[in-house]
Design a protein around this motif. Structure first.
Motif, PDB file in Angstrom:
ATOM      1  N   ASN A  80       0.794  -1.223   0.000  1.00 57.67           N
ATOM      2  CA  ASN A  80       0.000   0.000   0.000  1.00 57.67           C
ATOM      3  C   ASN A  80       0.826   1.272   0.000  1.00 57.67           C
ATOM      4  O   ASN A  80       0.294   2.344   0.267  1.00 57.67           O
ATOM      5  CB  ASN A  80      -0.957   0.006   1.192  1.00 57.67           C
ATOM      6  CG  ASN A  80      -2.064  -0.998   1.033  1.00 57.67           C
ATOM      7  OD1 ASN A  80      -2.445  -1.338  -0.074  1.00 57.67           O
ATOM      8  ND2 ASN A  80      -2.583  -1.470   2.146  1.00 57.67           N
ATOM      9  N   ILE A  93       0.623   7.479  -2.447  1.00 56.30           N
ATOM     10  CA  ILE A  93      -0.349   6.772  -1.610  1.00 56.30           C
ATOM     11  C   ILE A  93       0.421   6.031  -0.525  1.00 56.30           C
ATOM     12  O   ILE A  93       1.247   5.180  -0.821  1.00 56.30           O
ATOM     13  CB  ILE A  93      -1.182   5.780  -2.446  1.00 56.30           C
ATOM     14  CG1 ILE A  93      -1.902   6.513  -3.577  1.00 56.30           C
ATOM     15  CG2 ILE A  93      -2.171   5.041  -1.558  1.00 56.30           C
ATOM     16  CD1 ILE A  93      -2.547   5.607  -4.582  1.00 56.30           C
ATOM     17  N   THR A  95      -0.874   4.138   2.654  1.00 59.17           N
ATOM     18  CA  THR A  95      -1.934   3.692   3.542  1.00 59.17           C
ATOM     19  C   THR A  95      -1.446   2.508   4.356  1.00 59.17           C
ATOM     20  O   THR A  95      -0.506   1.821   3.988  1.00 59.17           O
ATOM     21  CB  THR A  95      -3.193   3.287   2.759  1.00 59.17           C
ATOM     22  OG1 THR A  95      -2.857   2.229   1.874  1.00 59.17           O
ATOM     23  CG2 THR A  95      -3.739   4.450   1.974  1.00 59.17           C
ATOM     24  N   GLU A  99      -4.191   3.908   9.138  1.00 58.92           N
ATOM     25  CA  GLU A  99      -4.281   5.146   8.370  1.00 58.92           C
ATOM     26  C   GLU A  99      -4.656   4.800   6.934  1.00 58.92           C
ATOM     27  O   GLU A  99      -3.827   4.327   6.162  1.00 58.92           O
ATOM     28  CB  GLU A  99      -2.931   5.861   8.433  1.00 58.92           C
ATOM     29  CG  GLU A  99      -2.944   7.231   7.877  1.00 58.92           C
ATOM     30  CD  GLU A  99      -1.610   7.905   8.064  1.00 58.92           C
ATOM     31  OE1 GLU A  99      -1.616   9.134   8.144  1.00 58.92           O
ATOM     32  OE2 GLU A  99      -0.583   7.231   8.109  1.00 58.92           O
ATOM     33  N   THR A 100      -5.908   5.050   6.564  1.00 59.37           N
ATOM     34  CA  THR A 100      -6.383   4.584   5.258  1.00 59.37           C
ATOM     35  C   THR A 100      -6.473   5.672   4.199  1.00 59.37           C
ATOM     36  O   THR A 100      -6.530   5.362   3.026  1.00 59.37           O
ATOM     37  CB  THR A 100      -7.769   3.934   5.400  1.00 59.37           C
ATOM     38  OG1 THR A 100      -8.671   4.877   5.968  1.00 59.37           O
ATOM     39  CG2 THR A 100      -7.700   2.685   6.248  1.00 59.37           C
ATOM     40  N   ASP A 101      -6.500   6.921   4.551  1.00 61.28           N
ATOM     41  CA  ASP A 101      -6.701   7.991   3.577  1.00 61.28           C
ATOM     42  C   ASP A 101      -5.506   8.927   3.471  1.00 61.28           C
ATOM     43  O   ASP A 101      -5.667  10.136   3.430  1.00 61.28           O
ATOM     44  CB  ASP A 101      -7.944   8.810   3.941  1.00 61.28           C
ATOM     45  CG  ASP A 101      -9.211   8.008   3.806  1.00 61.28           C
ATOM     46  OD1 ASP A 101      -9.221   7.102   2.959  1.00 61.28           O
ATOM     47  OD2 ASP A 101     -10.178   8.286   4.526  1.00 61.28           O
ATOM     48  N   ASN A 102      -4.314   8.397   3.398  1.00 62.80           N
ATOM     49  CA  ASN A 102      -3.128   9.226   3.282  1.00 62.80           C
ATOM     50  C   ASN A 102      -2.703   9.261   1.819  1.00 62.80           C
ATOM     51  O   ASN A 102      -1.877   8.477   1.369  1.00 62.80           O
ATOM     52  CB  ASN A 102      -2.003   8.687   4.161  1.00 62.80           C
ATOM     53  CG  ASN A 102      -0.847   9.649   4.266  1.00 62.80           C
ATOM     54  OD1 ASN A 102      -0.845  10.714   3.661  1.00 62.80           O
ATOM     55  ND2 ASN A 102       0.152   9.278   5.031  1.00 62.80           N
ATOM     56  N   ILE A 103      -3.291  10.178   1.065  1.00 64.57           N
ATOM     57  CA  ILE A 103      -2.994  10.343  -0.354  1.00 64.57           C
ATOM     58  C   ILE A 103      -2.554  11.780  -0.563  1.00 64.57           C
ATOM     59  O   ILE A 103      -3.191  12.719  -0.097  1.00 64.57           O
ATOM     60  CB  ILE A 103      -4.230  10.024  -1.221  1.00 64.57           C
ATOM     61  CG1 ILE A 103      -4.652   8.580  -0.992  1.00 64.57           C
ATOM     62  CG2 ILE A 103      -3.939  10.279  -2.680  1.00 64.57           C
ATOM     63  CD1 ILE A 103      -5.944   8.199  -1.648  1.00 64.57           C
TER      64      ILE A 103
END
Length: 174
Positions: A80, A93, A95, A99-103
């Motif tokens: 990821n 990206i 993730t 922490e799923t929305d680290n873009i």
């Protein structure tokens, strides 16, 4: 290893050697647990049943659980952490399980300088290194990139295409 290119996009993942090192850590921890298990069973009479049952076996259990959890989290982290280069930006990206929305989007027009570094025999032998993207306000560091000089050239070519597109559309100030 290759890059994934399609319709003007380029997908870059960390080098496979990172995952190999994660597997080696897993094998080391499992070997340590196996050695402790062998010592616990072989020397149970010398160590005492209480020490083996209440100390050694819980330590072995925790070591095995830690090894598996570490491997799973490292695999999630490896698969990821991506860099996507398209016609207008560099998309980073990062993730993980928590922490799923680290873009992050880096516009090609905002990139000032791109540096690559491959230090040492090991990095040159396996063809991976570090890539540094400098902007006016921040510097981004990417480690374990496969052929970082090739990625840097691709970003520079994308910058040139982007600037030509801006000039063609009349939005570029020059």
């Amino acid at each position: 290893m290759r890059y994934y290119e399609k319709d003007g996009y380029m997908l870059i993942r960390r080098h496979w050697i990172v995952m190999l090192l994660n597997y080696l850590k897993f094998i080391f921890l499992m070997s340590l647990a196996g050695l402790l298990f062998y010592i616990a069973l072989t020397f149970q009479g010398v160590l005492g049943r209480t020490l083996v049952v209440y100390v050694m076996f819980p330590v072995i259990f925790l070591t095995i659980n830690f090894a598996f959890l570490k491997l799973i989290f490292d695999m999630i982290k490896y698969f990821n952490r991506l860099i996507v280069i398209d016609n207008h930006s560099v998309i980073v990206i990062k993730t993980s399980l928590i922490e799923t929305d680290n873009i992050e989007l880096i516009g090609l027009g905002k990139i000032i300088k791109i540096d690559t570094a491959m230090r040492g025999i090991f990095q040159n032998l396996f063809v991976f290194g570090d890539m540094i993207i400098e902007q006016a306000d921040t510097t981004r560091f990417f480690d374990s990139v496969y052929r970082p000089y090739q990625v840097a050239n691709y970003i520079k070519e994308a910058q040139i295409r982007y600037e030509k597109e801006l000039v063609k559309s009349g939005k570029f100030p020059h």
